[in-house]
Design a protein around this motif. Structure first.
Motif, PDB file in Angstrom:
ATOM      1  N   ASN A 194     -15.177   5.636   2.149  1.00  0.00           N
ATOM      2  CA  ASN A 194     -13.947   6.422   2.279  1.00  0.00           C
ATOM      3  C   ASN A 194     -12.773   5.679   1.649  1.00  0.00           C
ATOM      4  O   ASN A 194     -12.698   4.446   1.729  1.00  0.00           O
ATOM      5  CB  ASN A 194     -13.618   6.684   3.750  1.00  0.00           C
ATOM      6  N   LYS A 195     -11.857   6.439   1.058  1.00  0.00           N
ATOM      7  CA  LYS A 195     -10.662   5.834   0.463  1.00  0.00           C
ATOM      8  C   LYS A 195      -9.483   6.785   0.572  1.00  0.00           C
ATOM      9  O   LYS A 195      -9.623   7.994   0.379  1.00  0.00           O
ATOM     10  CB  LYS A 195     -10.911   5.496  -1.017  1.00  0.00           C
ATOM     11  N   MET A 196      -8.308   6.231   0.882  1.00  0.00           N
ATOM     12  CA  MET A 196      -7.095   7.031   0.931  1.00  0.00           C
ATOM     13  C   MET A 196      -6.635   7.336  -0.492  1.00  0.00           C
ATOM     14  O   MET A 196      -6.821   6.524  -1.405  1.00  0.00           O
ATOM     15  CB  MET A 196      -5.992   6.286   1.686  1.00  0.00           C
ATOM     16  N   SER A 197      -6.015   8.486  -0.689  1.00  0.00           N
ATOM     17  CA  SER A 197      -5.557   8.871  -2.023  1.00  0.00           C
ATOM     18  C   SER A 197      -4.365   8.037  -2.487  1.00  0.00           C
ATOM     19  O   SER A 197      -4.076   7.962  -3.684  1.00  0.00           O
ATOM     20  CB  SER A 197      -5.190  10.359  -2.050  1.00  0.00           C
ATOM     21  N   GLN A 198      -3.666   7.399  -1.543  1.00  0.00           N
ATOM     22  CA  GLN A 198      -2.571   6.482  -1.856  1.00  0.00           C
ATOM     23  C   GLN A 198      -2.358   5.561  -0.665  1.00  0.00           C
ATOM     24  O   GLN A 198      -2.922   5.778   0.405  1.00  0.00           O
ATOM     25  CB  GLN A 198      -1.282   7.244  -2.177  1.00  0.00           C
ATOM     26  N   ASN A 199      -1.570   4.511  -0.867  1.00  0.00           N
ATOM     27  CA  ASN A 199      -1.305   3.586   0.222  1.00  0.00           C
ATOM     28  C   ASN A 199      -0.609   4.321   1.365  1.00  0.00           C
ATOM     29  O   ASN A 199       0.464   4.900   1.185  1.00  0.00           O
ATOM     30  CB  ASN A 199      -0.436   2.426  -0.269  1.00  0.00           C
TER      31      ASN A 199
END
Length: 213
Positions: A86-91
């Motif tokens: 999983n990864k966030m689209s931005q900080n």
């Protein structure tokens, strides 16, 4: 001027010495944070860990100061083992509108040997996690905090952490391996055979360092 130079030298040496700790330290209970940090953790983890089991088998989290937060979790689904990345689209911390931050998720099936080796690695990390003698050890500002979580036989979730490991250290190799596992889950061309060998070498080195320590 000499006094300032000596102070700066002492601080630098202290930071370098603190950074040499070759084991994780117990993560602070996230419920103990207050204010903006508490709001941040309470908001990001339910999103970043979406689709993950509440009791992690092996879960890795990278929390950079300025770049997107990301994680992976080893999951068992319908008799098969996967790494879910999983990864966030931005900080998330600096996002002006956190409601607009999206989660990107993907998964790849693990072969049985790699699954077993990842579990073995995280179990050893838990065994070797130790509270540092100095409370300031491993504390930094601009860098990356890494969390490693697993569940023991009693159902207790154990979380260890480290901050921006030193170059060529065992913990840096650990982070590199976990980043490769994360990339594997994202569908990148990462060899499971090579990962297996890398983890095996790291396990041997971690065991040796524990004996020497």
């Amino acid at each position: 001027m000499k006094r300032i130079t000596l102070i700066l030298t002492f601080i630098l040496i202290t930071i370098l010495v603190f950074g040499q700790e070759q084991r994780l330290k117990p993560a602070r209970n996230f419920k103990n944070y207050e204010g903006l940090l508490q709001e941040y953790y309470n908001s990001i983890f339910p999103l970043l860990y979406k689709g993950y089991s509440e009791k992690p088998i092996a879960r890795y989290t990278s929390m950079p100061s300025f770049f997107s937060e990301y994680s992976f979790s080893v999951e068992t689904m319908k008799g098969k083992n996967y790494v879910v990345s999983n990864k966030m689209s931005q900080n998330f911390w600096y996002a002006k509108k956190r409601k607009n931050v999206k989660l990107r998720s993907s998964k790849v099936e693990l072969n049985n040997d790699l699954y077993t080796k990842i579990v073995e690695l995280f179990e050893l990390l838990t065994e070797q996690t130790k509270k540092p003698k100095d409370e300031l050890a491993g504390i930094g500002v601009d860098g990356v905090t890494y969390y490693f979580a697993t569940t023991d036989k009693n159902g207790t979730i154990n979380i260890g952490e480290t901050w921006s490991p030193d170059d060529d250290s065992l913990l840096e190799r650990l982070v590199q391996i976990c980043d490769n596992i994360y990339s594997l889950g994202n569908g990148y061309n990462v060899s499971q055979t090579d990962l297996l060998k890398d983890i095996d070498r790291l396990l041997n080195n971690l065991l040796l360092s524990n004996v020497e320590g």
